[in-house]
Enzyme design. Structure first.
Site, PDB file in Angstrom:
ATOM      1  N   ASP A  73     -16.886  35.615  -5.610  1.00 33.88           N
ATOM      2  CA  ASP A  73     -15.706  35.177  -4.858  1.00 33.88           C
ATOM      3  C   ASP A  73     -14.695  34.515  -5.782  1.00 33.88           C
ATOM      4  OD1 ASP A  73     -17.094  32.830  -5.418  1.00 33.88           O
ATOM      5  OD2 ASP A  73     -17.526  32.343  -3.339  1.00 33.88           O
ATOM      6  N   ASN A 142     -21.273  23.620   5.092  1.00 38.76           N
ATOM      7  CA  ASN A 142     -21.051  24.231   6.415  1.00 38.76           C
ATOM      8  C   ASN A 142     -21.831  25.542   6.567  1.00 38.76           C
ATOM      9  OD1 ASN A 142     -19.613  26.050   4.870  1.00 38.76           O
ATOM     10  ND2 ASN A 142     -17.673  25.813   5.955  1.00 38.76           N
ATOM     11  N   HIS A 144     -21.772  28.107   4.498  1.00 36.95           N
ATOM     12  CA  HIS A 144     -21.161  29.326   3.940  1.00 36.95           C
ATOM     13  C   HIS A 144     -21.953  29.805   2.720  1.00 36.95           C
ATOM     14  CE1 HIS A 144     -18.113  27.038   1.122  1.00 36.95           C
ATOM     15  NE2 HIS A 144     -19.258  27.239   0.498  1.00 36.95           N
ATOM     16  N   GLU A 149     -17.397  32.245   5.347  1.00 35.89           N
ATOM     17  CA  GLU A 149     -17.337  31.027   6.137  1.00 35.89           C
ATOM     18  C   GLU A 149     -17.959  31.265   7.513  1.00 35.89           C
ATOM     19  OE1 GLU A 149     -16.601  28.341   4.717  1.00 35.89           O
ATOM     20  OE2 GLU A 149     -14.540  28.188   4.011  1.00 35.89           O
TER      21      GLU A 149
HETATM   22  P1  PGA Z   1     -21.756  23.533  -4.751  1.00 35.00           P
HETATM   23  O1  PGA Z   1     -21.012  24.637  -3.895  1.00 35.00           O
HETATM   24  O2  PGA Z   1     -22.792  24.218  -5.569  1.00 35.00           O
HETATM   25  O3  PGA Z   1     -20.674  22.936  -5.631  1.00 35.00           O
HETATM   26  O4  PGA Z   1     -22.343  22.557  -3.798  1.00 35.00           O
HETATM   27  C1  PGA Z   1     -21.785  25.554  -3.191  1.00 35.00           C
HETATM   28  C2  PGA Z   1     -20.924  26.318  -2.234  1.00 35.00           C
HETATM   29  O5  PGA Z   1     -20.005  25.730  -1.626  1.00 35.00           O
HETATM   30  O6  PGA Z   1     -21.166  27.510  -2.047  1.00 35.00           O
END
Ligand code: PGA
Length: 254
Positions: A73, A142, A144, A149
């Site tokens: 992404d 959340n 995702h 999302e």
């Molecule tokens: P993080 O992000 O590893 O910085 O917690 C993970 C994500 O939001 O997919």
């Protein structure tokens, strides 16, 4: 469902142990398939995993020379030099450190002039390469996965998405709120991930415990996109540290 049909959960003592186990999975796939197609997440969760993979590559324990990487992404419309670019971040945090062959790096075309058709072409390129042999993914608070999302469904493919305010806030905090974070992104879809021969979800820290509980013990539904990865059955492996696993009631760690 018999145990053999089930996704796997391993609870690691801490984030370092989680990262070692994820590195073992990547190494195993590349040993078996030297031309493996892989993906890895961005964010803070994979940083130690990258250090381990880089160290193992330098010790010639893993040979990335023939491996293909497709990125998960990126924010829409940024050049790779933009401070927010996840493609730029991935290059600096991982790819350049192991001199990953540029012609085997497929960065999601989030800065294409025509993002919709570029997304379709990215899916086709991934399919031509045979899909993911291993997809290592992280998860947001959340639920995702990549930038799928809440609301993303199991048939989703590479596409342009709107980010939720929580995701934008989480990303801003990562950079110390120095740079405004774009509210649109391009992400591979849940279907692209579900087709992987191996999906490894890495999760660490107490802040993710609620999301992991919903992802593994709640219904499989788009409101928690990570829950949809369970549809891959035994091809889905979760490696969580103790803090992230602290709210799970079903502890069937190997
Ligand atoms: P993080 O992000 O590893 O910085 O917690 C993970 C994500 O939001 O997919």
């Amino acid at each position: 469902m018999t145990r053999a049909d089930r996704w796997q959960l391993t609870i690691a003592s801490d984030a370092a142990a989680m990262s070692e186990l994820a590195a073992d999975a990547v190494a195993e796939v590349i040993r078996a398939t030297p031309e493996a197609v892989i993906t890895v997440p961005t964010g803070s969760t994979p940083l130690h995993l990258f250090d381990i993979l880089v160290a193992r590559a330098h010790r010639q324990e893993i040979d990335f020379g023939r491996v293909h990487l497709f990125s998960l992404d990126d924010y829409l419309g940024l050049s790779i030099d933009d401070p927010n670019s996840l493609s730029g971040w991935l290059s600096r945090a991982f790819l350049r450190r192991i001199a990953f062959a540029p012609d085997r790096v497929h960065l999601i075309p989030a800065n294409a002039d025509d993002p919709q058709s570029a997304a379709l072409e990215y899916d086709r390129a991934l399919a031509r390469q045979g899909g993911f042999d291993i997809a290592v993914v992280g998860m947001g608070e959340n639920g995702h996965v990549a930038f799928n999302e809440p609301g993303s469904d199991a048939s989703s493919r590479t596409r342009v998405v709107d980010l939720t305010p929580e995701t934008v806030a989480q990303a801003s905090a990562y950079w110390g709120n120095r740079y405004p974070i774009p509210a649109r992104a391009m992400t591979v879809g849940i279907a692209n991930l579900l087709e992987a021969r191996r999906i490894v979800l890495i999760v660490s820290g107490a802040a993710k415990a609620g999301a992991l509980q919903r992802a593994l013990e709640g219904p499989t539904e788009p409101s928690t996109p990570a829950s949809l990865l369970r549809l891959a059955g035994p091809r889905f492996e979760v490696i969580a540290d103790r803090d992230a696993a602290s709210l799970l009631s079903v502890v069937d760690a190997r």
